[in-house]
Design a protein around this motif. Structure first.
Motif, PDB file in Angstrom:
ATOM      1  N   GLN A 299      40.777  55.577  37.357  1.00 49.46           N
ATOM      2  CA  GLN A 299      40.174  54.262  37.578  1.00 49.46           C
ATOM      3  C   GLN A 299      39.291  54.267  38.830  1.00 49.46           C
ATOM      4  O   GLN A 299      38.169  53.763  38.830  1.00 49.46           O
ATOM      5  N   LEU A 300      39.815  54.869  39.881  1.00 48.56           N
ATOM      6  CA  LEU A 300      39.084  54.930  41.158  1.00 48.56           C
ATOM      7  C   LEU A 300      37.735  55.635  40.954  1.00 48.56           C
ATOM      8  O   LEU A 300      36.697  55.147  41.389  1.00 48.56           O
TER       9      LEU A 300
ATOM     10  N   VAL B 159      45.502  56.021  38.320  1.00 50.38           N
ATOM     11  CA  VAL B 159      44.795  55.410  39.456  1.00 50.38           C
ATOM     12  C   VAL B 159      43.542  56.209  39.802  1.00 50.38           C
ATOM     13  O   VAL B 159      42.460  55.646  40.000  1.00 50.38           O
TER      14      VAL B 159
ATOM     15  N   SER C  69      42.876  50.374  43.043  1.00 45.00           N
ATOM     16  CA  SER C  69      41.524  50.925  43.295  1.00 45.00           C
ATOM     17  C   SER C  69      40.697  49.976  44.151  1.00 45.00           C
ATOM     18  O   SER C  69      39.965  50.407  45.055  1.00 45.00           O
ATOM     19  N   GLU C  70      40.844  48.691  43.914  1.00 43.31           N
ATOM     20  CA  GLU C  70      40.111  47.703  44.743  1.00 43.31           C
ATOM     21  C   GLU C  70      40.617  47.752  46.186  1.00 43.31           C
ATOM     22  O   GLU C  70      39.856  47.739  47.143  1.00 43.31           O
TER      23      GLU C  70
ATOM     24  N   PHE D 187      41.997  50.372  47.641  1.00 41.59           N
ATOM     25  CA  PHE D 187      41.551  51.654  48.202  1.00 41.59           C
ATOM     26  C   PHE D 187      40.083  51.555  48.637  1.00 41.59           C
ATOM     27  O   PHE D 187      39.706  51.975  49.738  1.00 41.59           O
ATOM     28  N   LYS D 188      39.260  50.946  47.792  1.00 43.29           N
ATOM     29  CA  LYS D 188      37.823  50.837  48.111  1.00 43.29           C
ATOM     30  C   LYS D 188      37.602  50.019  49.380  1.00 43.29           C
ATOM     31  O   LYS D 188      36.809  50.396  50.249  1.00 43.29           O
TER      32      LYS D 188
ATOM     33  N   GLU E 198      43.719  49.242  38.529  1.00 43.28           N
ATOM     34  CA  GLU E 198      42.557  48.433  38.938  1.00 43.28           C
ATOM     35  C   GLU E 198      42.829  47.750  40.282  1.00 43.28           C
ATOM     36  O   GLU E 198      41.998  47.751  41.184  1.00 43.28           O
TER      37      GLU E 198
ATOM     38  N   LEU F 223      40.058  63.095  39.824  1.00 45.61           N
ATOM     39  CA  LEU F 223      39.274  62.450  40.886  1.00 45.61           C
ATOM     40  C   LEU F 223      38.203  63.378  41.467  1.00 45.61           C
ATOM     41  O   LEU F 223      37.012  63.099  41.356  1.00 45.61           O
TER      42      LEU F 223
END
Ligand code: 6PG
Length: 236
Positions: free
Chosen positions: A46-47, A43, A17-18, A20-21, A14, A86
């Motif tokens: 989640q992403l 990951v 992922s934040e 990465f975003k 989590e 993904l």
């Protein structure tokens, strides 16, 4: 060096992922090298579920930091794992995906992928410069596919080299230290108690830590962030 320690693998997924975003939310083209391994698997799930629809994937260019020399349909393939966790869940142009051709002759593919990086990435002092390189770390301290018994691959002048897994003998294509350390950001995704001893040796620069390839990750003009769970960080 930033340490981001979370209580468990899911929370690491989590947190990353934040991160990465945010990195993909500038509106600029980004070039990212992905990793294989068990942590990236969680990951990527989640992403895809959390931010799959929020990210403008048309601006995201995906590469691999390493790949096993197997066909893309093989369960050993990092590309196959990425499709399952993904790529099959997001809308990204095919042209943005720069797969390492694991099915081809390793030496030929190492040369070809060196040219792919040269032709598609911005360069810093003539070295392909990723916005983000995602790395895992093996229990033996390897990273990408540079293993302790072939640590000399780290310093090679080429961007990509053929490596060999120490136990299985499996051939792999890997990017080298010069590309990893030219990245704007390197993110280590490391979880599980099996990593504790190496994480502690490397981050605390203890004993013979320099014999572990993961200890050589030190972006010259960029950031190094360790995304860890408490099990992997227990020795810090
Ligand atoms: C690979 C990876 C490799 C991986 C480490 C850690 O192709 O296997 O690129 O470098 O990141 O082996 O893997 P785990 O996260 O599964 O321990």
């Amino acid at each position: 060096m930033d340490l981001r320690i979370q209580e468990n693998k899911q929370r690491v997924a989590e947190d990353f992922s934040e991160f990465f975003k945010e990195l993909c939310s500038t509106g600029e083209e980004v070039h990212i090298a992905l990793s294989g391994g068990s942590t990236p698997k969680i990951v990527f799930d989640q992403l895809a579920s959390e931010f799959g629809a929020d990210i403008d994937w048309s601006k995201v260019n995906l590469y691999w930091g390493d790949e096993r020399c197997v066909p893309p349909s093989d369960d050993e393939s990092n590309y196959k794992m990425t499709v399952e966790h993904l790529l099959s869940k997001i809308t990204i142009p095919e042209a943005n995906i720069f797969r390492i051709l694991g099915e081809d002759d390793p030496e030929k593919e190492a040369k070809r992928y060196t040219n792919v990086l040269r032709d598609n990435l911005p360069a810093l002092n003539g070295i392909p410069c990723f916005d983000l390189v995602i790395l895992g770390m093996g229990d033996d301290g390897h990273t990408a596919s540079i293993f302790p018994h072939q640590i000399e691959l780290w310093e090679m002048p080429e961007s990509c080299k053929v490596a060999t897994h120490p136990e299985s003998g499996q051939k792999r294509i890997t990017i080298t230290g010069k590309v990893i350390n030219a990245a704007k950001t390197v993110a280590f995704l490391v979880t599980g108690a099996g990593k504790k001893e190496k994480v502690s040796a490397i981050i605390n620069e203890r004993e013979d830590y320099k014999k572990f390839p993961a200890s050589l990750v030190a972006p010259k003009n960029g950031k190094l962030i360790w995304f860890l769970d408490q099990d992997a960080a227990a020795g810090l």
